[in-house]
Write a protein that holds these residues in place. Structure first.
Motif, short mmCIF file in Angstrom:
data_model
loop_
_atom_site.label_atom_id
_atom_site.label_comp_id
_atom_site.label_asym_id
_atom_site.label_seq_id
_atom_site.Cartn_x
_atom_site.Cartn_y
_atom_site.Cartn_z
N ASP A 58 35.30 -48.77 101.85
CA ASP A 58 36.58 -48.08 101.65
C ASP A 58 37.53 -48.48 102.78
O ASP A 58 37.73 -47.77 103.76
CB ASP A 58 36.34 -46.57 101.62
CG ASP A 58 37.47 -45.85 100.91
OD1 ASP A 58 38.53 -46.48 100.72
OD2 ASP A 58 37.30 -44.67 100.54
N LEU A 59 38.13 -49.65 102.59
CA LEU A 59 38.89 -50.29 103.66
C LEU A 59 40.14 -49.51 104.08
O LEU A 59 40.64 -49.70 105.18
CB LEU A 59 39.30 -51.71 103.24
CG LEU A 59 38.15 -52.67 102.96
CD1 LEU A 59 38.69 -53.97 102.38
CD2 LEU A 59 37.35 -52.96 104.23
N GLU A 118 49.22 -61.20 104.40
CA GLU A 118 48.50 -60.90 103.16
C GLU A 118 48.64 -59.41 102.83
O GLU A 118 48.54 -58.56 103.71
CB GLU A 118 47.02 -61.26 103.33
CG GLU A 118 46.23 -61.08 102.05
CD GLU A 118 44.86 -61.76 102.14
OE1 GLU A 118 44.51 -62.51 101.22
OE2 GLU A 118 44.14 -61.54 103.14
N VAL A 119 48.87 -59.13 101.55
CA VAL A 119 49.00 -57.73 101.12
C VAL A 119 47.63 -57.20 100.73
O VAL A 119 46.94 -57.79 99.89
CB VAL A 119 49.97 -57.61 99.92
CG1 VAL A 119 50.06 -56.16 99.45
CG2 VAL A 119 51.35 -58.14 100.30
N MET A 120 47.22 -56.14 101.38
CA MET A 120 45.92 -55.53 101.11
C MET A 120 46.16 -54.34 100.18
O MET A 120 46.69 -53.32 100.60
CB MET A 120 45.33 -55.08 102.45
CG MET A 120 43.91 -54.57 102.41
SD MET A 120 42.68 -55.77 101.87
CE MET A 120 43.04 -57.12 102.95
N ASP A 121 45.82 -54.52 98.92
CA ASP A 121 46.05 -53.48 97.92
C ASP A 121 44.83 -52.56 97.84
O ASP A 121 43.84 -52.88 97.19
CB ASP A 121 46.33 -54.13 96.56
CG ASP A 121 46.47 -53.10 95.44
OD1 ASP A 121 46.44 -51.89 95.73
OD2 ASP A 121 46.62 -53.52 94.28
N CYS A 122 44.89 -51.45 98.52
CA CYS A 122 43.85 -50.41 98.41
C CYS A 122 44.51 -49.17 97.82
O CYS A 122 44.18 -48.04 98.17
CB CYS A 122 43.26 -50.06 99.78
SG CYS A 122 42.67 -51.44 100.75
N LYS A 170 38.70 -53.69 92.79
CA LYS A 170 39.20 -54.09 94.10
C LYS A 170 39.86 -55.46 94.03
O LYS A 170 39.40 -56.34 93.28
CB LYS A 170 38.06 -54.10 95.13
CG LYS A 170 37.53 -52.71 95.47
CD LYS A 170 38.50 -51.91 96.32
CE LYS A 170 38.30 -50.40 96.22
NZ LYS A 170 37.12 -49.91 96.90
N SER A 171 40.90 -55.62 94.83
CA SER A 171 41.64 -56.89 94.84
C SER A 171 40.83 -57.99 95.53
O SER A 171 39.92 -57.72 96.30
CB SER A 171 42.97 -56.68 95.58
OG SER A 171 42.71 -56.43 96.95
N ALA A 200 41.83 -59.86 97.89
CA ALA A 200 42.01 -59.75 99.35
C ALA A 200 41.07 -58.70 99.93
O ALA A 200 40.48 -58.89 101.00
CB ALA A 200 43.47 -59.38 99.66
N SER A 201 40.90 -57.59 99.22
CA SER A 201 39.99 -56.55 99.69
C SER A 201 38.56 -57.05 99.72
O SER A 201 37.82 -56.81 100.69
CB SER A 201 40.05 -55.32 98.77
OG SER A 201 41.30 -54.71 98.85
N LEU A 212 48.69 -57.20 106.16
CA LEU A 212 47.94 -57.65 107.33
C LEU A 212 48.82 -58.54 108.22
O LEU A 212 49.89 -58.99 107.80
CB LEU A 212 46.71 -58.44 106.88
CG LEU A 212 45.71 -57.71 105.98
CD1 LEU A 212 44.47 -58.58 105.76
CD2 LEU A 212 45.33 -56.37 106.57
N HIS A 255 34.35 -38.47 103.10
CA HIS A 255 35.23 -39.07 104.12
C HIS A 255 36.02 -37.99 104.84
O HIS A 255 36.43 -38.17 105.98
CB HIS A 255 36.19 -40.08 103.47
CG HIS A 255 35.55 -41.39 103.15
ND1 HIS A 255 35.23 -42.33 104.10
CD2 HIS A 255 35.14 -41.91 101.98
CE1 HIS A 255 34.68 -43.38 103.53
NE2 HIS A 255 34.60 -43.16 102.23
#
Lengths: 531, 531
Positions: free
Chosen positions: B258-259, B242-246, A498-499, A501-502, B238, A228
């Motif tokens: 890989d968001l 919504e919480v995006m947990d990465c 991964k969550s 939401a992800s 978002l 990346h």
């Protein structure tokens, strides 16, 4: 030119000033280059191929509602590519329908070998229109069943797309087609004093497009970072056949969303990577390799901390092998360790621009770890062929373990303090049901390869390993796939890393970019529960 | 401890063995730390602020169909955050409604200052439900109008989200909230022998969440790579709330798409970054800085090539200033160059783990470039306060140029062979309509800052610069925004650097993730043509 050094347990006396040495203690010449990964000429492991049932059967997968390849479809592809690049026949397709370990097997009736982006675009346009599922394939060196069809997907191989387009020697950027073999590409840029910032055991077979699509890690992420960071641009063909030109060759480009990252690590499920532009650092003038023996995992941790601080910018690899792994390569492959037996071994590689400086840094580092007693024994090599011999002790561990019969292979990331505890816990957990439980890998990246071997595949053993391993990993905030990807084998365990939401957003992105789901189905994203 | 050295044009004799020196030739002490970027305490440039009309007027932008903040909305936010973190009032909001240069101005009636991810989530959930547009804001140090509202967007500031959550000293990973100021974060990790792999002039004000959202580049991309490589994980909220947990903290994690990369560089249009985890290299034990004078751009190219090969892994910055830039800092800011006048100047910084080795490498490099005559003059500094003085010659160029009246600022990437030709062509193109045309920047990354100054803003001049500059850049396969992003000012020029297909996919991703378009409207993506 350089003298010799062998550290010894009881006498941590400092090595002499010029201590770097070619390795003298190898008992036998290294065998034909094979590494831990598939050879250039593919043969499945004889021990595994005979029990490789169809993936769809072993993993109980239901075929998606795709069309089947008809005579009319075949005619279209023959007209597009000619008869020699639209290939049918069970024998001809055998090595494309199976992975190199013989662990997954599909039944594709058709292999396409485009040479240009335009041809890939025509292929995908047609497949999308006719609802034909596609399995993109590079060197087919993957571990998780990502590059092999599950049913009758059309295989689109990038093998003939192997042209280097340009090398910018000012900035150090190579632009090439996706099918360039990693090792050949590295040799190409070496002419210009550059290095491809990626190296892995499969380098003789794997292709750069596949490396990018799986976000391959390998031996030098510690030094050069991951793809990346080093992929500057890429071109990919979407499921619709549309060509996505993200082939930037500049080091910085902040113009909108950096879409190329969607294709890095999505394992061909969002598009087929057709070209890449990679930032190449200056090729190091000096490389040294130390092979060290240690008494405990705690000592490897201390050694890593010393290496990080004392070797600093020249530290290019820090690899761990446990005694189970080293015993295997000695027993099965007849390689010989240059030092006496220890519970743990580490390979410390340095790469730098000044041999004398690197030598002195390495000297100071080794001096320190010997004095404090955290390293018990070791040897240093600088001559390339000798370094290859030492590297083979690390790179061929997996190959040796495969000879036990069947391997349950896992590639996980863990925080360093619990990096090896996982192996010990798993060993206890499995008891005598297995042959061995081995831990090795890219310790400097927190990336452990945990391999359990048995005489043959046993679903009960698999079920004892998984999901226990993944639960443990998730509890410790690790990743259930560090560098191999999810492919087919791990896709249903994605939620351990991964969550919700992800995963939901991933599915939405897939739906957006490949609404018919023709690209590498049954991979990466979890199986949809039947309604 | 170290001796002195001043290279001289006519006598390229090799410097003595111990030549690194504290800089002796600075005429005056450096002024209060201000750098090229906004100070901690915000004041707009007096020369620019009086002519800062509303962005919507200057850029003729039509307001989107969003709701206006009502008393009921305000009450909700006061209930959520209390009166002191839901702020109204023109004066109170002034510095949030305008950028530090006074080049863009919005009219938000409401500033929200959440302290937790949960509060950000509640804010966005509410805004999305009530169709309120939102402008996320970090340190508000941007250049392209990305962090300032255009109309009456609700400003969501991350300033109070400034907690460091953890530092993993084994692997070198810091996890923190988005509002941590870059410099403070770097000082925090310094305690553990680590460094944040990002440094830029605005470090005293900019926040790590904003850095990540704009994919900030800065001074050490050459050494540590960009944020797509060093951000291990992040958390974002978002548009839906919504919480995006990465928020992965491991170095390798190949589990699905890989968001996190969607949020790096999308300038708050896809989500508000609330936490980040960053990989931190060991803090270098030794830093040296050379300031060199050269006769031509071709000589800077040769010097760069030598630096890359001879300094190798310790090269941490290679920065260019042309004489227009240096004359400006001398004339406007009364700084004094440590060497005589030359057409070009470069700053070469090394960072390494062993001071003696670095010194020797730098010596060899300087010896070489002096012998061949490509470098005419130079000085080397190692003492931190002296290095800061020399850095200020580079970092304060923009500040000096602003004092001409109005600056047309551009940040582009170009291939090195044509890196400076752009400045010469633009200077000829603009003739006497301007005060100055200056080129400087991160040459080692191919990143040029091109600044045209004039007495005041003149739309005709702007129209002569743009799109000529962008056409030229596109013809040479550069990027029209290297590190500053597109924000408001460059969004309609995105097609000079991105393909139609890419822009279409960006819009689809935006539509997917923020269907009502509430997040940072009028930024990044091009204005939709009226139907």
């Amino acid at each position: 030119m350089l003298g010799g050094w062998q550290g010894r347990v009881a006498r941590p006396s400092p090595p002499p000033p010029h201590f770097l040495t070619s390795l003298l203690h190898f008992a036998s010449p290294p065998p034909h280059h094979f590494a831990s990964s598939p050879p250039r000429h593919f043969h499945t492991s004889p021990l595994q191929s005979d029990r490789c049932e169809l993936t769809s059967k072993r993993y109980r997968i239901e075929r998606g509602k795709y069309s089947q390849v008809s005579e009319a479809h075949l005619q279209f592809f023959r007209d597009l590519l000619g008869p020699h690049r639209a290939i049918v026949g069970e024998d001809e397709l055998e090595r494309h329908n199976m992975d190199w370990m013989g662990s997954v097997r599909g039944a594709s009736p058709l292999l396409l070998r485009p040479t240009t982006t335009r041809e890939v675009s025509s292929i995908l346009t047609y497949c999308n229109q006719h609802n034909l599922a596609v399995c993109p394939q590079g060197g087919n060196t993957g571990i998780v069943g990502g590059s092999v069809p599950v049913f009758d997907e059309v295989i689109v191989s990038t093998s003939l797309m192997n042209q280097v387009e340009s090398v910018d020697t000012w900035s150090g950027v190579v632009t090439c087609q996706a099918g360039c073999v990693l090792e050949a590409l590295d040799q190409h840029v070496a002419q210009f004093g550059l290095i491809i910032p990626l190296d892995l055991g499969a380098k003789g077979s794997c292709q750069i497009g596949g490396n990018v699509s799986t976000n391959a890690g390998g031996l030098r992420v510690l030094r050069y970072g991951g793809l990346h960071g080093s992929v500057l641009g890429l071109e990919a063909v979407l499921a619709s056949g549309e060509v996505m030109d993200c082939l930037s060759t500049v080091k910085k480009d902040n113009t909108g969303y950096d879409l190329k990252h969607l294709f890095i690590g999505s394992e061909g499920t969002l598009g087929i990577v057709t070209k890449v532009a990679i930032s190449c650092p200056p090729r190091p003038a000096a490389v040294n390799l130390a092979f060290l023996g240690l008494s405990s995992f705690e000592d490897t941790l201390s050694t890593y901390k010393s290496a990080r601080s004392q070797l600093g910018e020249i530290l290019s690899s820090f690899e761990l092998i446990d005694c189970v792994g080293l015993d295997s390569v000695e027993e099965k492959l007849k390689l010989k360790s240059p030092i006496a037996k220890h519970p743990f071994y580490v390979l410390v590689e340095t790469s730098g621009s000044n041999a004398d400086h690197d030598e002195e840094k390495l000297h100071n580092f080794l001096n320190g770890v010997l004095k404090t007693g955290v390293v018990k024994d070791g040897t240093v090599v600088t001559e390339p062929s000798r370094m290859a011999e030492v590297w083979s002790l690390r790179e061929r561990v997996y190959e040796a373990l495969m000879m036990d019969g069947y391997t349950y292979e896992h590639d996980i990331s863990l925080p360093l303090p619990v990096f090896y505890k996982m192996v010990e816990d798993m060993r206890r957990h499995l008891g005598s049901d297995i042959v061995r439980c081995c831990g090795f890998g890219h310790m400097g990246d927190g990336n452990l390869h945990l391999i359990v071997t048995a005489r043959q595949f046993d679903e009960d053993v698999l079920n004892r390993i998984v999901p226990t391993l993944f639960e443990w990993t998730a509890q410790h905030k690790g990743s259930i796939s560090a560098e191999h990807g999810l492919g087919l084998k791990k896709r249903n365990y994605i939620h351990y890393s991964k969550s919700e939401a992800s995963i939901r957003l991933m599915k939405q992105v897939k739906q957006l970019m490949d609404p018919k789901g023709i690209l590498n189905p049954y991979k990466v994203l979890p199986e949809e529960k039947m309604k």
